[in-house]
Design an enzyme around this catalytic site. Structure first.
Site, PDB file in Angstrom:
ATOM      1  N   LYS A  62       0.840  -1.205   0.000  1.00  0.00           N
ATOM      2  CA  LYS A  62       0.000   0.000   0.000  1.00  0.00           C
ATOM      3  C   LYS A  62       0.873   1.254   0.000  1.00  0.00           C
ATOM      4  O   LYS A  62       1.847   1.342   0.755  1.00  0.00           O
ATOM      5  CB  LYS A  62      -0.911  -0.029   1.229  1.00  0.00           C
ATOM      6  CG  LYS A  62      -1.894   1.136   1.325  1.00  0.00           C
ATOM      7  CD  LYS A  62      -2.791   0.969   2.543  1.00  0.00           C
ATOM      8  CE  LYS A  62      -3.779   2.113   2.693  1.00  0.00           C
ATOM      9  NZ  LYS A  62      -4.694   1.913   3.834  1.00  0.00           N
ATOM     10  N   SER A 131      -9.362   2.232   2.817  1.00  0.00           N
ATOM     11  CA  SER A 131      -8.417   2.970   2.008  1.00  0.00           C
ATOM     12  C   SER A 131      -7.436   2.078   1.261  1.00  0.00           C
ATOM     13  O   SER A 131      -6.705   2.532   0.384  1.00  0.00           O
ATOM     14  CB  SER A 131      -7.625   3.922   2.923  1.00  0.00           C
ATOM     15  OG  SER A 131      -6.907   3.206   3.918  1.00  0.00           O
ATOM     16  N   SER A 155     -10.172  -0.138   7.004  1.00  0.00           N
ATOM     17  CA  SER A 155      -9.540  -0.117   5.687  1.00  0.00           C
ATOM     18  C   SER A 155      -8.851  -1.403   5.251  1.00  0.00           C
ATOM     19  O   SER A 155      -8.270  -1.449   4.178  1.00  0.00           O
ATOM     20  CB  SER A 155      -8.529   1.033   5.626  1.00  0.00           C
ATOM     21  OG  SER A 155      -9.183   2.263   5.790  1.00  0.00           O
TER      22      SER A 155
END
Length: 415
Positions: A62, A131, A155
């Site tokens: 990420k 996210s 998330s």
């Protein structure tokens, strides 16, 4: 999807080389990335390591997590072109276990609300969640056997639910959050996405060096179903997923009963935002003051709207948190794990919203390990998951019970 467990088994048996395993992922990325848009950038000519428990396993990172060989832009114009000097500890742990970084996956700006261009691999017209949008979508699209995300509200678990993949948000700080752009140091938790529960378990055990985390399936678990009425009613898809999972577990031999959370736990759900936003104002103090005009607009509005919280509000919220954690531990003396919704329902249509974290935020605040298990597929090929939750530090128990739930759901599907 690409099974990490399958790749690892074939490598150990000599039927697949680490180079060939990595090539499988790179070919899948080439095939699907054009429509999914899960990556911010890709590694140039990545090479498979030949040793380690994750040798040949491609992993996505990420893009709020520092990488020495790839930019870390955090989904925000403020950090465009930003190149860290060093890998974050989680990245080094993966490399030391033999994994190969295939690229950086998309994140909502600063892991907040502003969406990414990533599409849901199960239905391109819907959000993959956030996210950790790119990490969940890359695994769900069969591009990667493993990806790393983070959870401050919901998330990891929510996008896993939306993309139909397994995921774990481990106990708080089981995986190091150092080198990850901070949103809230009380909440930020590094997690993993993979095709199934076994894949997640193998990866977590390899990264941490804790073989006990690759726990075998729990037999006849005692499961407490938690509807979280204080978080509002679920959508039809969410309600069906939870009921379906509870029925499947009972049929497979689990003891299943509904639990009502004490008032202090409901209060902890309500004050999650106080803890998160007070810490966010400190974590983003430089960006908010020095780069206000180019801050991601939805995050900027969240900070604008939460300036009224005081130090006294924060201290009171922290006291509630500690009391709620103690109460939750007492509840988990009477059952092995909890079963709860991973999301309110199916992934919302369009890419303007990443969905609602209201069924995740309590467990993040509690620091509890949570494992998403795909449970139900609604009309439009839209997945809905459920989460297995254990007490803080009982990650092996959460994984063992999640394996039971995964098998129970598959058995139900086959009948």
């Amino acid at each position: 999807m690409i099974s990490l467990a399958d790749q690892k088994c074939r490598i150990e048996q000599g039927a697949l080389t680490p180079d060939a395993a990595l090539a499988e992922s790179l070919a899948a990325i080439d095939k699907h990335e054009g429509e999914i848009k899960a990556f911010v950038c890709r590694a140039k000519n990545p090479k498979a390591q030949q040793k380690g428990p994750l040798a040949g396993i491609a992993v996505g990172i990420k893009d709020i997590i520092d990488t020495a060989d790839l930019p870390t832009e955090m989904g925000a114009a403020i950090y465009r072109g930003h190149q860290p000097l060093a890998d974050a500890p989680i990245v080094m742990l993966l490399k030391q276990a033999g994994a190969t970084v295939a690229g950086k996956t998309t994140t909502t700006a600063f892991a907040a609300n502003d969406p990414t261009p990533t599409h849901n691999p199960r239905n391109l017209g819907h959000t993959p969640g956030g996210s950790s949008s790119g990490s969940a979508a890359a695994v769900g699209a069969g591009m990667l056997p493993l990806a790393v995300g983070t959870q401050t509200g919901g998330s990891v678990i929510r996008p896993a639910s939306f993309c139909g993949v397994a995921a774990i948000k481990p106990s708080y700080r089981l995986l190091p959050p150092v080198g990850v752009k901070c949103f809230s140091w009380t909440l930020d938790t590094v997690g993993l996405f993979a095709a199934g529960v076994e894949d997640v378990a193998i990866a977590l055990a390899a990264i941490t060096g804790r073989s006990e985390l690759n726990a075998s399936e729990m037999k006849s678990p005692r499961i407490g179903v938690v509807t979280q009425d204080f978080a509002g009613a679920p959508e039809a898809g969410g309600a069906e997923a939870l009921q379906h999972a509870a029925r499947a577990a009972a049929k497979a031999g689990a003891s299943v009963r509904e639990l009502k959370m004490p008032d202090i736990v409901a209060e902890a759900w309500r004050i999650h935002n106080v803890v998160q936003q007070v810490e966010a104002h400190q974590a983003f103090a430089w960006e908010y003051r020095e780069k206000y005009d180019i801050m991601p607009p939805l995050l900027r509005k969240r900070l604008d709207d939460s300036r009224h919280y005081t130090a006294a509000d924060y201290d009171a919220a922290r006291i509630v948190t500690l009391k709620a954690r103690a109460a939750l531990s007492e509840i988990l003396k009477d059952v092995d794990v909890l079963l709860a919704l991973s999301a309110p329902g199916v992934p919302p249509a369009g890419l303007d919203s990443t969905g609602d974290p209201r069924y995740n935020q309590l467990w993040t605040l509690m620091g509890s390990p949570c494992v998403n298990v795909p449970a139900y597929v609604a009309e439009g090929n839209l997945p809905v998951g459920v989460q297995i939750i254990a007490d803080f530090g009982d990650d092996a128990k959460a994984i063992a019970a999640a394996r039971f739930m995964e098998r129970a759901l598959k058995s139900q599907l086959q009948e």
